[in-house]
Design a protein around this motif. Structure first.
Motif, PDB file in Angstrom:
ATOM      1  N   GLY A  16      12.552  -3.089  21.734  1.00 49.21           N
ATOM      2  CA  GLY A  16      13.102  -1.755  21.545  1.00 49.21           C
ATOM      3  C   GLY A  16      14.093  -1.710  20.395  1.00 49.21           C
ATOM      4  O   GLY A  16      14.162  -0.717  19.647  1.00 49.21           O
TER       5      GLY A  16
ATOM      6  N   ALA B 157       5.785  -0.864  17.259  1.00 48.34           N
ATOM      7  CA  ALA B 157       6.748  -1.512  18.157  1.00 48.34           C
ATOM      8  C   ALA B 157       7.222  -0.546  19.234  1.00 48.34           C
ATOM      9  O   ALA B 157       7.354  -0.922  20.406  1.00 48.34           O
ATOM     10  CB  ALA B 157       7.941  -2.038  17.352  1.00 48.34           C
ATOM     11  N   LEU B 158       7.474   0.702  18.849  1.00 51.69           N
ATOM     12  CA  LEU B 158       7.912   1.694  19.827  1.00 51.69           C
ATOM     13  C   LEU B 158       6.817   2.002  20.841  1.00 51.69           C
ATOM     14  O   LEU B 158       7.087   2.097  22.051  1.00 51.69           O
ATOM     15  CB  LEU B 158       8.328   2.977  19.095  1.00 51.69           C
ATOM     16  CG  LEU B 158       8.811   4.128  19.977  1.00 51.69           C
ATOM     17  CD1 LEU B 158      10.037   3.721  20.779  1.00 51.69           C
ATOM     18  CD2 LEU B 158       9.108   5.365  19.128  1.00 51.69           C
TER      19      LEU B 158
ATOM     20  N   CYS C  47       5.041  -8.693  21.567  1.00 46.72           N
ATOM     21  CA  CYS C  47       3.961  -7.887  22.149  1.00 46.72           C
ATOM     22  C   CYS C  47       2.837  -8.771  22.686  1.00 46.72           C
ATOM     23  O   CYS C  47       2.338  -8.552  23.795  1.00 46.72           O
ATOM     24  CB  CYS C  47       3.411  -6.923  21.104  1.00 46.72           C
ATOM     25  SG  CYS C  47       4.545  -5.587  20.653  1.00 46.72           S
TER      26      CYS C  47
ATOM     27  N   ALA D 106      12.173  -1.609  17.177  1.00 47.99           N
ATOM     28  CA  ALA D 106      11.626  -0.271  16.958  1.00 47.99           C
ATOM     29  C   ALA D 106      12.688   0.691  16.437  1.00 47.99           C
ATOM     30  O   ALA D 106      12.382   1.614  15.676  1.00 47.99           O
ATOM     31  CB  ALA D 106      11.023   0.265  18.257  1.00 47.99           C
TER      32      ALA D 106
ATOM     33  N   HIS E 149       6.527  -0.938  23.185  1.00 47.84           N
ATOM     34  CA  HIS E 149       7.682  -0.977  24.074  1.00 47.84           C
ATOM     35  C   HIS E 149       7.520   0.007  25.229  1.00 47.84           C
ATOM     36  O   HIS E 149       7.798  -0.324  26.385  1.00 47.84           O
ATOM     37  CB  HIS E 149       8.954  -0.658  23.286  1.00 47.84           C
ATOM     38  CG  HIS E 149      10.195  -0.673  24.116  1.00 47.84           C
ATOM     39  ND1 HIS E 149      10.731   0.471  24.675  1.00 47.84           N
ATOM     40  CD2 HIS E 149      11.000  -1.688  24.521  1.00 47.84           C
ATOM     41  CE1 HIS E 149      11.806   0.167  25.364  1.00 47.84           C
ATOM     42  NE2 HIS E 149      11.998  -1.133  25.293  1.00 47.84           N
TER      43      HIS E 149
ATOM     44  N   ALA F 217       8.033   0.010  12.865  1.00 48.54           N
ATOM     45  CA  ALA F 217       8.705   0.676  13.985  1.00 48.54           C
ATOM     46  C   ALA F 217       7.737   1.420  14.902  1.00 48.54           C
ATOM     47  O   ALA F 217       7.901   1.386  16.129  1.00 48.54           O
ATOM     48  CB  ALA F 217       9.757   1.650  13.450  1.00 48.54           C
ATOM     49  N   ILE F 218       6.757   2.097  14.338  1.00 47.53           N
ATOM     50  CA  ILE F 218       5.883   2.943  15.156  1.00 47.53           C
ATOM     51  C   ILE F 218       5.076   2.122  16.172  1.00 47.53           C
ATOM     52  O   ILE F 218       5.104   2.418  17.378  1.00 47.53           O
ATOM     53  CB  ILE F 218       4.967   3.801  14.261  1.00 47.53           C
ATOM     54  CG1 ILE F 218       5.811   4.830  13.494  1.00 47.53           C
ATOM     55  CG2 ILE F 218       3.900   4.502  15.091  1.00 47.53           C
ATOM     56  CD1 ILE F 218       5.043   5.607  12.443  1.00 47.53           C
TER      57      ILE F 218
ATOM     58  N   SER G 180       8.640  -7.559  11.829  1.00 50.87           N
ATOM     59  CA  SER G 180       7.235  -7.346  12.186  1.00 50.87           C
ATOM     60  C   SER G 180       6.637  -8.573  12.857  1.00 50.87           C
ATOM     61  O   SER G 180       5.891  -8.458  13.836  1.00 50.87           O
ATOM     62  CB  SER G 180       6.423  -6.990  10.931  1.00 50.87           C
ATOM     63  OG  SER G 180       6.326  -8.110  10.055  1.00 50.87           O
TER      64      SER G 180
ATOM     65  N   ALA H  36       8.169  -8.768  16.400  1.00 49.57           N
ATOM     66  CA  ALA H  36       7.589  -7.735  17.269  1.00 49.57           C
ATOM     67  C   ALA H  36       6.168  -8.109  17.686  1.00 49.57           C
ATOM     68  O   ALA H  36       5.784  -7.925  18.851  1.00 49.57           O
ATOM     69  CB  ALA H  36       7.591  -6.387  16.553  1.00 49.57           C
TER      70      ALA H  36
END
Length: 211
Positions: free
Chosen positions: A111, A168-169, A26, A114, A172, A165-166, A19, A22
């Motif tokens: 990615g 991050a996806l 970002c 994610a 991405h 994950a959500i 986390s 990521a």
């Protein structure tokens, strides 16, 4: 919050690290991938103005290279324009491929996070359920506290993996889309430059060239 993280077991450590990574990626990519910074919309019009006023010299090209990624692509074309259309296009493509590689920096890592974060959450779930069944085998079903601890560990790691994950996806996909849009715009500007310098297109005015 610390108690919840602690209840998730040791699998929470790599999930938290993911986390943080990521979030850093970002923040850095959203700050870097700004169209005004990478491909200014009025840059080609500025080049036309220099050409019209016969101000396009080595200093101007050096200034163009320092402005942005689009500036470096256009400068590569201008430097090699006298060698013919094909050489000019090849030099533009060579520089553009390097700039695209820089724009896509860290996106593969984002990615991967994610994709991997839910799997780490699932692994934590498996460990939690193993703990539950181990307690059942050794102590029976009467130890509700021990059973609840294992179930809690399973649920917390699953939720944590998805929470990482959500976003991050989503980031991405947004960043990849932004890179694609910038690349298309740079291609259009480079094609305009090649066509004008080799007689396949005429520039009516700077405003039209910018469009």
């Amino acid at each position: 919050m610390f108690e919840i993280i602690q209840s998730g077991g040791w699998m929470m450590v790599p999930i938290i690290l993911c986390s943080v990574l990521a979030l850093a990626i970002c923040g850095e990519r959203f700050a870097t991938l700004r169209i005004s910074k990478i491909a200014p919309p009025d840059l080609l019009a500025q080049v036309w103005a220099w050409m019209k006023n016969k101000q396009l010299n080595a200093d101007r090209i050096r200034e163009l290279q320092e402005t942005s990624s689009l500036g470096r692509v256009l400068a590569a074309g201008l430097v090699n324009s006298r060698h013919g259309r094909q050489i000019m296009k090849e030099s533009i493509q060579e520089v553009a491929s390097h700039e695209i590689h820089d724009m896509e920096r860290y996106l593969n890592a984002l990615g991967t996070i994610a994709a991997v974060a839910p799997l780490m959450g699932l692994l934590g779930t498996v460990f939690g359920m193993i703990q539950v069944f181990t307690e059942i085998m050794t102590q029976g079903t009467g130890q509700s506290g021990a059973l609840a601890g294992g179930i809690s560990e399973a649920l917390i790691t699953t939720a944590a993996g998805l929470i990482v994950a959500i976003p991050a996806l989503i980031c991405h996909r947004i960043l990849q889309r932004r890179v694609d849009e910038i690349v298309v715009f740079m291609e259009q500007e480079a094609i305009k430059l090649v066509d004008v310098l080799h007689g396949d297109r005429e520039v009516v005015d700077s405003a039209e060239a910018a469009r």
